[in-house]
Design a protein around this motif. Structure first.
Motif, mmCIF file in Angstrom:
data_model
loop_
_atom_site.group_PDB
_atom_site.id
_atom_site.type_symbol
_atom_site.label_atom_id
_atom_site.label_comp_id
_atom_site.label_asym_id
_atom_site.label_seq_id
_atom_site.Cartn_x
_atom_site.Cartn_y
_atom_site.Cartn_z
ATOM 1 N N PHE A 1 0.822 -1.195 0.000
ATOM 2 C CA PHE A 1 0.000 0.000 0.000
ATOM 3 C C PHE A 1 0.862 1.253 0.000
ATOM 4 C CE2 PHE A 1 -2.760 3.288 1.584
ATOM 5 C CZ PHE A 1 -3.956 3.008 0.946
ATOM 6 N N CYS A 2 0.610 2.151 -0.931
ATOM 7 C CA CYS A 2 1.329 3.429 -0.949
ATOM 8 C C CYS A 2 0.471 4.470 -0.259
ATOM 9 C CB CYS A 2 1.644 3.862 -2.375
ATOM 10 S SG CYS A 2 2.439 5.485 -2.412
ATOM 11 N N ILE A 3 1.011 5.032 0.812
ATOM 12 C CA ILE A 3 0.254 6.010 1.576
ATOM 13 C C ILE A 3 0.036 7.277 0.757
ATOM 14 C CG2 ILE A 3 0.349 7.504 3.623
ATOM 15 C CD1 ILE A 3 1.906 5.175 4.966
ATOM 16 N N ALA A 4 1.024 7.643 -0.035
ATOM 17 C CA ALA A 4 0.914 8.856 -0.832
ATOM 18 C C ALA A 4 -0.134 8.702 -1.925
ATOM 19 C CB ALA A 4 2.258 9.224 -1.430
ATOM 20 N N CYS A 5 -0.124 7.551 -2.590
ATOM 21 C CA CYS A 5 -1.088 7.315 -3.665
ATOM 22 C C CYS A 5 -2.417 6.810 -3.114
ATOM 23 C CB CYS A 5 -0.553 6.294 -4.659
ATOM 24 S SG CYS A 5 0.926 6.813 -5.532
ATOM 25 N N ARG A 6 -2.416 6.419 -1.873
ATOM 26 C CA ARG A 6 -3.600 5.845 -1.235
ATOM 27 C C ARG A 6 -4.129 4.652 -2.013
ATOM 28 N NH1 ARG A 6 -7.403 10.695 0.875
ATOM 29 N NH2 ARG A 6 -5.919 11.633 2.290
ATOM 30 N N ILE B 1 9.402 0.120 -3.893
ATOM 31 C CA ILE B 1 9.299 1.487 -4.397
ATOM 32 C C ILE B 1 8.008 1.615 -5.182
ATOM 33 C CG2 ILE B 1 10.324 3.194 -5.946
ATOM 34 C CD1 ILE B 1 13.034 1.747 -5.285
ATOM 35 N N CYS B 2 7.245 2.639 -4.851
ATOM 36 C CA CYS B 2 5.994 2.866 -5.573
ATOM 37 C C CYS B 2 6.314 3.226 -7.024
ATOM 38 C CB CYS B 2 5.191 3.982 -4.918
ATOM 39 S SG CYS B 2 3.708 4.388 -5.844
ATOM 40 N N PRO B 3 5.732 2.507 -7.964
ATOM 41 C CA PRO B 3 6.032 2.770 -9.375
ATOM 42 C C PRO B 3 5.455 4.109 -9.838
ATOM 43 C CG PRO B 3 4.278 1.166 -9.184
ATOM 44 C CD PRO B 3 4.755 1.433 -7.790
ATOM 45 N N ASP B 4 4.505 4.633 -9.101
ATOM 46 C CA ASP B 4 3.860 5.869 -9.534
ATOM 47 C C ASP B 4 4.475 7.122 -8.945
ATOM 48 O OD1 ASP B 4 2.272 4.271 -10.952
ATOM 49 O OD2 ASP B 4 0.437 4.639 -9.851
ATOM 50 N N CYS B 5 4.908 7.042 -7.680
ATOM 51 C CA CYS B 5 5.408 8.265 -7.057
ATOM 52 C C CYS B 5 6.834 8.105 -6.542
ATOM 53 C CB CYS B 5 4.471 8.729 -5.940
ATOM 54 S SG CYS B 5 4.487 7.661 -4.497
ATOM 55 N N ASP B 6 7.440 6.954 -6.771
ATOM 56 C CA ASP B 6 8.842 6.713 -6.399
ATOM 57 C C ASP B 6 9.114 6.766 -4.904
ATOM 58 O OD1 ASP B 6 9.675 6.214 -8.959
ATOM 59 O OD2 ASP B 6 10.216 8.304 -9.356
HETATM 60 ZN ZN LIG Z 1 2.804 6.062 -4.563
#
Ligand SMILES: [Zn+2]
Length: 165
Positions: free
Chosen positions: A78-83, A108-113
């Motif tokens: 789960f990415c907290i930034a991307c929710r 590493i989140c592929p969307d926000c790094d």
């Molecule tokens: Zn993210």
């Protein structure tokens, strides 16, 4: 953003809301709120117009958020930034043991790094790893458990490389 996961804090728990008011509060369509009523948001009674207790609305939204977080299927963190649950970049994650049976997956989140983390029960790691390639960042406590070198090919580097052109 924020529309898919309305913030429960906007809800005043001591008042009642009509469907229209809830929709306005979060900038949603009324049908979204009607859908919530089908999904378990309880109205005060069967009378029209439908009224919802603020407290119930808050409970429902909290629960929804919880579920969104837990709906993190295998191979996702789960990415907290991307929710949102994400498959970490390169389908890779590091696993650090934090206890005899507990560990943290880090990718590493592929969307926000950003770095994304997921706590795991090491005994159930196979159930959550999906098709991730997991590197264990801490050596196991026991010494000499594996004498064999890791995956890397140690036998004379280029000797094994293809020589045909
Ligand atoms: Zn993210």
């Amino acid at each position: 953003m924020g529309v898919r996961h309305p913030n429960p804090r906007l809800v005043k728990v001591h008042r009642n809301y009509s469907v229209e008011e809830v929709a306005r509060l979060f900038g949603l369509h009324k049908n979204t709120v009607r859908n919530w009523l089908k999904q378990g948001l309880a109205a005060i009674d069967d009378r029209r117009p439908t009224l919802i207790l603020g407290q119930e609305l808050s409970r429902f939204l909290h629960e929804r958020r919880q579920k969104a977080r837990q709906a993190c299927g295998p191979g996702r963190i789960f990415c907290i930034a991307c929710r949102a649950p994400r498959v970490p970049a390169g389908k890779m994650a590091d696993c650090t043991a934090t206890g005899p049976l507990a560990g943290t997956l880090c990718g590493i989140c592929p969307d926000c790094d950003r770095l994304i983390y997921r706590r795991v029960n090491l005994a159930k790691l196979d159930a959550v790893r999906g098709d991730l390639e997991i590197a264990f960042t801490q050596p196991r406590p026991r010494i000499g458990e594996r004498a064999a070198p890791s995956v890397k090919c140690d036998s004379g580097e280029k000797a094994q490389a293809h020589e045909d052109a």
